[in-house]
Design a protein around this motif. Structure first.
Motif, PDB file in Angstrom:
ATOM      1  N   TRP A  77      -9.778   0.167   3.168  1.00 52.79           N
ATOM      2  CA  TRP A  77     -10.140   1.346   2.371  1.00 52.79           C
ATOM      3  C   TRP A  77      -9.996   2.628   3.187  1.00 52.79           C
ATOM      4  CZ3 TRP A  77     -14.596  -2.029   3.040  1.00 52.79           C
ATOM      5  CH2 TRP A  77     -15.599  -1.526   3.868  1.00 52.79           C
ATOM      6  N   ALA A  78     -10.097   2.533   4.509  1.00 51.21           N
ATOM      7  CA  ALA A  78      -9.822   3.718   5.335  1.00 51.21           C
ATOM      8  C   ALA A  78      -8.356   4.111   5.212  1.00 51.21           C
ATOM      9  CB  ALA A  78     -10.171   3.436   6.795  1.00 51.21           C
ATOM     10  N   PHE A  79      -7.484   3.124   5.174  1.00 48.06           N
ATOM     11  CA  PHE A  79      -6.054   3.389   5.021  1.00 48.06           C
ATOM     12  C   PHE A  79      -5.780   4.067   3.684  1.00 48.06           C
ATOM     13  CE2 PHE A  79      -1.657   2.527   4.026  1.00 48.06           C
ATOM     14  CZ  PHE A  79      -1.008   2.640   5.245  1.00 48.06           C
ATOM     15  N   LEU A  80      -6.398   3.586   2.630  1.00 48.32           N
ATOM     16  CA  LEU A  80      -6.188   4.162   1.290  1.00 48.32           C
ATOM     17  C   LEU A  80      -6.568   5.629   1.263  1.00 48.32           C
ATOM     18  CD1 LEU A  80      -5.679   3.854  -1.808  1.00 48.32           C
ATOM     19  CD2 LEU A  80      -8.104   3.301  -2.018  1.00 48.32           C
ATOM     20  N   HIS A  81      -7.724   5.970   1.803  1.00 53.68           N
ATOM     21  CA  HIS A  81      -8.189   7.359   1.768  1.00 53.68           C
ATOM     22  C   HIS A  81      -7.342   8.275   2.645  1.00 53.68           C
ATOM     23  CE1 HIS A  81     -11.793   6.780  -0.627  1.00 53.68           C
ATOM     24  NE2 HIS A  81     -12.058   5.697   0.062  1.00 53.68           N
ATOM     25  N   ASN A  82      -6.904   7.772   3.778  1.00 52.83           N
ATOM     26  CA  ASN A  82      -6.264   8.644   4.759  1.00 52.83           C
ATOM     27  C   ASN A  82      -4.741   8.668   4.681  1.00 52.83           C
ATOM     28  OD1 ASN A  82      -8.571   9.721   6.595  1.00 52.83           O
ATOM     29  ND2 ASN A  82      -9.058   7.566   6.275  1.00 52.83           N
ATOM     30  N   ILE A  83      -4.162   7.922   3.744  1.00 59.35           N
ATOM     31  CA  ILE A  83      -2.727   8.021   3.489  1.00 59.35           C
ATOM     32  C   ILE A  83      -2.439   9.151   2.505  1.00 59.35           C
ATOM     33  CG2 ILE A  83      -2.545   6.478   1.496  1.00 59.35           C
ATOM     34  CD1 ILE A  83      -0.156   6.532   4.522  1.00 59.35           C
ATOM     35  N   ASN A  84      -3.484   9.648   1.827  1.00 57.21           N
ATOM     36  CA  ASN A  84      -3.273  10.694   0.817  1.00 57.21           C
ATOM     37  C   ASN A  84      -2.669  11.983   1.374  1.00 57.21           C
ATOM     38  OD1 ASN A  84      -4.133   8.993  -1.151  1.00 57.21           O
ATOM     39  ND2 ASN A  84      -6.040  10.041  -1.604  1.00 57.21           N
TER      40      ASN A  84
END
Length: 426
Positions: free
Chosen positions: A23-30
């Motif tokens: 979920w860190a990846f999801l938020h910080n790929i934006n």
């Protein structure tokens, strides 16, 4: 605890900890997706901000159903459903890129966010129960370190494999023939396929591991009046109400600061998208991760509310510098902000549920749902930019105002002695 139980708990801990990265990846790929899809789908700043909105809306709508599903079906099935949704959302990026449909991209992000919501809802409490209660906080803090790893790796991966580095001016685009323009836009959209195929495949592998590995079954105990925990009467507590408001504005600020950084860097010092993505991942997000450790250490000597107030004031000052200057000064002021944002989500969380006892469960759900601010403020920021001829620098007045609200909340909590900062999921 027997040796067999310890081994079983260790395996479960390692597997569940891997979820924190997702979920860190999801938020910080934006911050990568926003400028990339802005090019590929020819979007305005306002339209590109709906990328953040889609993710935040997924959290807002799915948080309570995820908690209910976990309560009914257990931790393992909650994790499996979350991984299945995350995997499906990642694979949906392939047809979205083929059709170059922005709506399709948003739908894929919503599905991924729904899966991440399940994972985040399940993983935090499950980690605390994989061993002795006395060491629950240290286990959760260790697992949360993978959240920080995901935060700085996502922009680096995205900058390397998604951003093409080709940045045509409006004049150059207008000079292209229709066929050349479509070929260019299709190429830009297509660069997203392979990274998300790999992401989907990795998550599918993790899902298979969870399907075949036996996880410890955690038996929950419920008090006789457990039903009273899930009452909106919790809003009678002023400090909790204020925390929900503060979290709403904080998450809005966090998303705004990162999501338009690449656009901001181009606008203020003509920095290329790949260079800006690398700077955000290797400096800003590393600072964000380091800030959590530093903040936790400082709270041994400074009350959380006072540190929160100081960090909010510094963030306001840095954004003011970023808004009124150009070149290196503006960009480096912006890069410094995540260090001071790092403690805000967990500190607001801890102060908000302090002293609520059994009501802290429903209070936690509402504070998490306040991340809907991440869906609203980026759109507002995009509108400010579009209304001023694409002046994304001026639009940073939006997160600045958000930090003012965080500072107000901190000031109201100076007498609150809460020091627990173990819920740092964002």
């Amino acid at each position: 605890m027997t040796t067999n139980n310890k081994q079983q708990y260790l395996v479960a801990f390692i597997m569940v900890t891997s979820l924190f990265f997702l979920w860190a990846f999801l938020h910080n790929i934006n911050p990568i997706l926003i400028p990339h899809l802005k090019k590929a789908c020819t979007l305005t700043d306002t339209e590109s901000a709906f990328i953040d909105s889609s993710v935040s809306l997924g959290y807002f709508l799915i948080a309570l159903p995820a908690g209910w599903y976990m309560h009914k079906k257990g931790y393992k099935k909650g994790i499996q459903l979350g991984l299945a949704l995350y995997c499906a959302g990642a694979f949906l990026f392939v047809p979205a890129a083929s059709t170059r449909s922005y709506g399709f991209f948003l739908a894929a992000l919503f599905v991924m966010a729904s899966g991440a919501t399940f994972l985040e809802t399940v993983a935090n409490p499950y980690i605390t129960k994989l061993g002795d209660a006395a060491t629950a906080a240290s286990r959760l803090n260790l697992a949360q370190s993978f959240n920080g790893v995901g935060a700085f790796i996502a922009p680096l991966i995205g900058g390397k494999f998604i951003l093409s580095g080709i940045e045509h001016s409006e004049t150059e685009l207008q000079q292209m023939t229709p066929d050349q323009l479509q070929q260019y836009l299709s190429f830009e959209a297509g660069t997203i396929k392979l990274p998300y195929i790999v992401i989907g495949a990795v998550v599918l592998l993790i899902l298979l591991l969870f399907a075949f590995v036996k996880l410890p079954e955690i038996k929950e105990t419920h008090s006789a009046d457990a039903g009273s925990e899930f009452s909106t009467r919790v809003f009678r507590h002023m400090h909790f109400r204020n925390a929900v408001i503060a979290q709403f504005f904080y998450v809005g600020a966090q998303v705004c600061v990162g999501s338009f950084f690449i656009r901001f860097s181009k606008y203020t010092m003509n920095l290329g998208e790949k260079e800006a993505a690398f700077m955000w991942g290797s400096i800003a997000m590393v600072g964000f991760m380091a800030g959590r450790f530093v903040g936790t250490f400082l709270m041994r000597f400074i009350r959380p509310a006072q540190l929160l107030a100081a960090y909010a004031a510094i963030s306001i000052a840095l954004l003011a510098v970023a808004i009124v200057t150009k070149g290196n000064a503006a960009v480096y002021a912006m890069v410094a902000v995540p260090f001071f944002m790092s403690i805000m989500f967990p500190t607001i969380f801890a102060l908000g549920i302090d002293g609520l006892g059994e009501e802290s469960k429903i209070a936690s759900s509402f504070i998490v749902m306040a991340i809907i601010g991440g869906a609203i403020f980026p759109v507002l920021m995009g509108q400010v930019s579009d209304a001023n001829n694409g002046n994304i620098q001026l639009a940073y007045i939006v997160p600045l105002i958000c930090f003012v609200v965080v500072g107000w909340f901190a000031f109201t909590q100076f007498k609150n002695k809460a020091v627990a900062v173990s819920a740092a999921g964002h």
